[in-house]
Design a protein around this motif. Sequence first.
Motif, PDB file in Angstrom:
ATOM      1  N   LYS A   1       4.795   0.313  16.334  1.00 26.46           N
ATOM      2  CA  LYS A   1       5.607   1.333  15.678  1.00 26.46           C
ATOM      3  C   LYS A   1       5.164   2.740  16.098  1.00 26.46           C
ATOM      4  O   LYS A   1       3.999   2.989  16.377  1.00 26.46           O
ATOM      5  CB  LYS A   1       5.526   1.186  14.157  1.00 26.46           C
ATOM      6  CG  LYS A   1       6.136  -0.117  13.632  1.00 26.46           C
ATOM      7  CD  LYS A   1       6.401  -0.075  12.148  1.00 26.46           C
ATOM      8  CE  LYS A   1       7.606   0.810  11.835  1.00 26.46           C
ATOM      9  NZ  LYS A   1       7.971   0.722  10.391  1.00 26.46           N
TER      10      LYS A   1
ATOM     11  N   ASP B   1       0.642  -0.384  13.203  1.00 27.70           N
ATOM     12  CA  ASP B   1       1.619  -1.295  12.642  1.00 27.70           C
ATOM     13  C   ASP B   1       2.472  -1.853  13.778  1.00 27.70           C
ATOM     14  O   ASP B   1       2.879  -1.114  14.674  1.00 27.70           O
ATOM     15  CB  ASP B   1       2.529  -0.592  11.635  1.00 27.70           C
ATOM     16  CG  ASP B   1       1.792  -0.231  10.358  1.00 27.70           C
ATOM     17  OD1 ASP B   1       0.794  -0.893  10.039  1.00 27.70           O
ATOM     18  OD2 ASP B   1       2.220   0.727   9.681  1.00 27.70           O
TER      19      ASP B   1
ATOM     20  N   THR C   1       6.979  -6.397   9.519  1.00 28.49           N
ATOM     21  CA  THR C   1       6.075  -5.316   9.921  1.00 28.49           C
ATOM     22  C   THR C   1       4.701  -5.606   9.340  1.00 28.49           C
ATOM     23  O   THR C   1       4.574  -5.906   8.146  1.00 28.49           O
ATOM     24  CB  THR C   1       6.572  -3.950   9.422  1.00 28.49           C
ATOM     25  OG1 THR C   1       7.865  -3.686   9.967  1.00 28.49           O
ATOM     26  CG2 THR C   1       5.622  -2.840   9.857  1.00 28.49           C
TER      27      THR C   1
ATOM     28  N   LEU D   1       5.973  -4.187  14.729  1.00 30.61           N
ATOM     29  CA  LEU D   1       7.243  -4.707  14.238  1.00 30.61           C
ATOM     30  C   LEU D   1       7.586  -5.960  15.034  1.00 30.61           C
ATOM     31  O   LEU D   1       7.616  -5.922  16.262  1.00 30.61           O
ATOM     32  CB  LEU D   1       8.337  -3.652  14.401  1.00 30.61           C
ATOM     33  CG  LEU D   1       9.751  -4.049  13.982  1.00 30.61           C
ATOM     34  CD1 LEU D   1       9.829  -4.152  12.456  1.00 30.61           C
ATOM     35  CD2 LEU D   1      10.768  -3.031  14.486  1.00 30.61           C
TER      36      LEU D   1
END
Length: 396
Positions: free
Chosen positions: A44, A67, A79, A69
């Motif tokens: 992300k 993070d 996520t 996804l």
Amino acid sequence: MKKTILFVLLLFSITNLFSQQNFILHLKNTTNNEPIQSATITVKNSGFGTVSNDEGTFQIVASSNSDILISHLEFKTTTISLDKIDSKTNTILLEPNTIELEDIIVTKEPINELLYKAVETSKSRFNKPIVLNTYYREFVKVNDKYTRFTDGLVDYHMIKSKADLIVNQSRAARLISEDDQTLDVASGLDVRSATTKQYTFSALEKILFDGKKYEDYDFELKSRVEKSGNEVYIINFKPKEELKKYLYKGTVVFNPENYLITDVEINSDQSKLEYSKTINILIVKAAMLDLKVKSTYKVTNGGNYLLAFSSRRGKIKIWNKRKYNDVIEFKSDLVVTDFKKEDFVYNKKDVYNERSLYERGNKYSDKFWKKNNSMVLTDEEAEIIKKLELESKSVN
């Protein structure tokens, strides 16, 4: 004061560089613990991405608090922070999208026209010029035996309707010995068109919209609400049962608000295999046995719409009365690991113009396949590459 600021910036850059780690993780289905292949993984707030292999394994280079996804047509988009993943198993569990959560939609507008609108809208929305930094690889099999392998780091400079390729590193190998009688043939795929075909949705165009071929198919439109709360439209198509033709079935997913396509999956309908046409190629006859095309697309945080991953599989039979009776399989995977919006200047003499990356041979400075979010090899593929590396050392 300026020196202090520069020092802080330099210190931050170095700290950030060394905080990057290479994570090797596994995706599994929560219901049956089966591996999940061809899932798209994106870091992300960046352009970095990769895809899981046939065993559900992927590698991603990022800081531990990043993070990621994870999206897949058949599973709920997830996520997760890398520092929240169990370090003992390095496994992420994904929950399937159940059919019960999909609503069938009845529209006044024919579904094939909705699909055509999504294709045309998506084609016009792709960011160009743009440079796609990719990891590309190919395998060739003849009569179920691996015969050729190649992979590399390839930059695709997407300019209007074409792409110029700059190959940064590559490796290639013939996987059969000189005295092996197995047919040694090139892949039926063209590395030069690996992105342009996905940017023009050429498979969908040829199968459905070339000469109103969509009349050979039944369409179904469904709606599904993702875990994030976003709604997606899913169009499934399959051949009309009464037709005696070699046809395809597939799925296209798009955003109903902006009509941007996120997933395309097309497969030969094996129930129609008996109708595959025989064609003459030089001294042999050939027939298509199977074809699979899968592509995923994404919109980045900056609003850039681009290809994320593409996979192409083909299987053909060739024969004649005297010599040939072979089944040839070829497959390629392309992962967009990063992108740049600027169309950087490059030397036209460096543009790669061969049909196959295999022709470039072994030209690499480091083990690029273990970096840059390259697609992880399966255990079987890894054994093949291990053998290649041992042979390379013995030669050197």
